[in-house]
Design a protein around this motif. Sequence first.
Motif, PDB file in Angstrom:
ATOM      1  N   GLN A  13       0.857  -1.176   0.000  1.00  0.00           N
ATOM      2  CA  GLN A  13       0.000   0.000   0.000  1.00  0.00           C
ATOM      3  C   GLN A  13       0.898   1.231   0.000  1.00  0.00           C
ATOM      4  O   GLN A  13       1.931   1.254   0.671  1.00  0.00           O
ATOM      5  N   VAL A  19      -6.953   1.707   3.530  1.00  0.00           N
ATOM      6  CA  VAL A  19      -8.224   1.329   2.932  1.00  0.00           C
ATOM      7  C   VAL A  19      -9.314   1.857   3.853  1.00  0.00           C
ATOM      8  O   VAL A  19      -9.254   1.672   5.065  1.00  0.00           O
ATOM      9  N   CYS A  21     -12.302   2.245   6.156  1.00  0.00           N
ATOM     10  CA  CYS A  21     -12.917   1.223   6.998  1.00  0.00           C
ATOM     11  C   CYS A  21     -14.300   1.646   7.436  1.00  0.00           C
ATOM     12  O   CYS A  21     -14.840   1.102   8.382  1.00  0.00           O
ATOM     13  N   ALA A 107      -7.428  -0.090  -7.520  1.00  0.00           N
ATOM     14  CA  ALA A 107      -7.334  -0.793  -6.242  1.00  0.00           C
ATOM     15  C   ALA A 107      -8.746  -1.231  -5.850  1.00  0.00           C
ATOM     16  O   ALA A 107      -9.518  -0.433  -5.319  1.00  0.00           O
ATOM     17  N   PRO A 108      -9.137  -2.475  -6.151  1.00  0.00           N
ATOM     18  CA  PRO A 108     -10.540  -2.882  -5.989  1.00  0.00           C
ATOM     19  C   PRO A 108     -11.055  -2.787  -4.561  1.00  0.00           C
ATOM     20  O   PRO A 108     -12.211  -2.440  -4.348  1.00  0.00           O
ATOM     21  N   SER A 109     -10.220  -3.063  -3.563  1.00  0.00           N
ATOM     22  CA  SER A 109     -10.714  -3.024  -2.182  1.00  0.00           C
ATOM     23  C   SER A 109     -11.079  -1.604  -1.770  1.00  0.00           C
ATOM     24  O   SER A 109     -12.048  -1.388  -1.046  1.00  0.00           O
ATOM     25  N   VAL A 110     -10.332  -0.634  -2.248  1.00  0.00           N
ATOM     26  CA  VAL A 110     -10.618   0.762  -1.910  1.00  0.00           C
ATOM     27  C   VAL A 110     -11.910   1.211  -2.571  1.00  0.00           C
ATOM     28  O   VAL A 110     -12.776   1.832  -1.944  1.00  0.00           O
ATOM     29  N   ALA A 112     -14.370  -0.681  -3.590  1.00  0.00           N
ATOM     30  CA  ALA A 112     -15.481  -1.410  -2.975  1.00  0.00           C
ATOM     31  C   ALA A 112     -15.857  -0.784  -1.632  1.00  0.00           C
ATOM     32  O   ALA A 112     -17.047  -0.649  -1.312  1.00  0.00           O
ATOM     33  N   ALA A 113     -14.877  -0.370  -0.860  1.00  0.00           N
ATOM     34  CA  ALA A 113     -15.154   0.259   0.435  1.00  0.00           C
ATOM     35  C   ALA A 113     -15.842   1.605   0.249  1.00  0.00           C
ATOM     36  O   ALA A 113     -16.760   1.942   1.003  1.00  0.00           O
TER      37      ALA A 113
END
Length: 124
Positions: A13, A19, A21, A107-110, A112-113
């Motif tokens: 990262q 990311v 939360c 950055a898929p997790s970011v 998605a969040a």
Amino acid sequence: MSKSRTVELPVLQPEGVAVPCCPPLTAGELSVDDAERVAAMFKALSDPVRLRLFSKVASHPGGEACVCDIADVGVSQPTVSHHLKKLREAGLLTSERRGTWVYYAVAPSVVAAMSAMLDLRPAT
């Protein structure tokens, strides 16, 4: 006969980028830290050139794009580099240098969040 081999490297990262939360907005107020972190991501996307670059990367076949394939957004190459840097610093894009070129991926997790945070459906 080639002696090259593929080695998987860990994805790091960018320093200072976390990311998000945050729970959905309907779950309660954001903390000051969470609001600042998420605002930086939305601020990075608020520029039309950055949004176009982000869209070009996200929609590129294979999920990643070489800077050479996405730089045609109507601004100079140094300006493209500046905007890509801002998207990376916000944690929205990852990058990897391969020889002369840099390849970018969302950055898929970011993302998605961020999407989950904006979900206004009541929690069940």
